[in-house]
Design a protein around this motif. Sequence first.
Motif, mmCIF file in Angstrom:
data_model
loop_
_atom_site.group_PDB
_atom_site.id
_atom_site.type_symbol
_atom_site.label_atom_id
_atom_site.label_comp_id
_atom_site.label_asym_id
_atom_site.label_seq_id
_atom_site.Cartn_x
_atom_site.Cartn_y
_atom_site.Cartn_z
ATOM 1 N N HIS A 218 0.843 -1.187 0.000
ATOM 2 C CA HIS A 218 0.000 0.000 0.000
ATOM 3 C C HIS A 218 0.884 1.245 0.000
ATOM 4 N N GLY A 219 0.641 2.139 -0.928
ATOM 5 C CA GLY A 219 1.415 3.368 -1.007
ATOM 6 C C GLY A 219 2.681 3.260 -1.819
ATOM 7 N N SER A 222 3.804 6.034 -4.330
ATOM 8 C CA SER A 222 3.130 7.301 -4.051
ATOM 9 C C SER A 222 3.416 7.836 -2.652
ATOM 10 N N GLU A 223 3.826 6.965 -1.740
ATOM 11 C CA GLU A 223 4.112 7.392 -0.379
ATOM 12 C C GLU A 223 5.588 7.158 -0.055
ATOM 13 N N ASN A 224 6.050 7.771 0.995
ATOM 14 C CA ASN A 224 7.434 7.635 1.439
ATOM 15 C C ASN A 224 7.603 6.318 2.198
#
Length: 435
Positions: A218-219, A222-224
């Motif tokens: 998940h992420g 797009s996420e750190n």
Amino acid sequence: MGAPSYRAAGNAALITLAANFALITPAQAEASTISAADTAWMIVATALVLMMTIPGLALFYSGMVRKKNVLATMAQSLAAVAIISILWVAFGYSLAFVGDGAWIGTLDRWFLIGMTMESVNPAAKTIPEALFVLYQMTFAIITVALVAGAVADRMRFSAYLLFSVGWFMFVYVPLAHWVWGGGFLATMGVLDFAGGLVVHLSAGVGGLVAAMVMGRRHGYGSENLAPFDLSLAVIGTGLLWVGWFGFNGGSALAANSRAVMAITATHLAACAGALAWAAIEWATRRKPSVLGMISGAVAGLGTITPASGFVAPWHGVLIGAVAGTLCFWACTWLKQRFKYDDSLDVFGVHGIGGLTGTLLAGVFAVNAIGGTAGLIEGNAQQVLTQLYGVAVTLVWSGGITFILLKLVGVFAPLWVSLQQELEGLDISQHGEALQ
């Protein structure tokens, strides 16, 4: 003359009786050539290779995940040590290293039955068989533990345990026999001194397939998802680096010059790999990262592994430089191009490294060192033989890994739930967390 003759006859009878009681023949008892020097070195090498998993790999991997998954990542390495050690003694060693079948060994040594203080394995005639069992056990342990890095942050612990058992049984044990235990790849002359095929390529391909079957975190993208504590990973790298001296040097199975040559080539390859990766980052990103340097070092170590006992030390520099370059490419461009989420770059470092090193062993092999000439010394056929070994490992490891994951999924969910992934595997899988 009579009394001494009777005594000699009595002594011979006692030797025969003792040998039969120990399940070995008198000839075997007399032929024992166990060397104190070789035994001492291999005890050290065994300890070094076990150190590569705990604490080496445990720290290396856990330092590169997020804080909420540190303990869960360490738990996978610890579990591999406990489970694989018992399975290795139960049947793994016997199937891999006892018997000369083309495809698999025998169960003559299941639970080490019949092993004595003086028995030796034909592959290592100057050390006790029990020590050979332990040394090879450490290789099985770290190979299974390596695969886990590809699916870090998202695999259920119960599923990981089931998968590890199956992967050990159906991937590692057959490959170990084929390459090191007198199987068909050994008969063909495939060179793999310390695990380019058996350890690194098999784990890398298995990790890639697992990452693709499991899907992305998940992420991801797009996420750190930056590492929690790279200092842990640096310490882990140091332990792996030193442990690799036992990994590659110990694969000579004796305290001899070949072991020293292997260690020298190994160290130089790690240095060249770290410098090559750092140089590429410096040129393309203006800053050489610590993560890049330790990744390059491990890439060099993994890539020199199959060639270490067949090449000269200066070849280690060349192989390490190639490793740092190719593994950087695999962990950046290749990974982004195909958009797979190999969490800790098991395929990019170990898979590509194992493949590259196995082929380069066929190029640089020196007859005076390992008894086999490579392409540079006029034996072009060796490169084709190496390529065949790579193809077999790719197909077998990849195919069996896919089947195992599908089977495990029937009995235990592979993925943690989204909520469990968000809160972290430390809490959801183990009920603990770092404060």
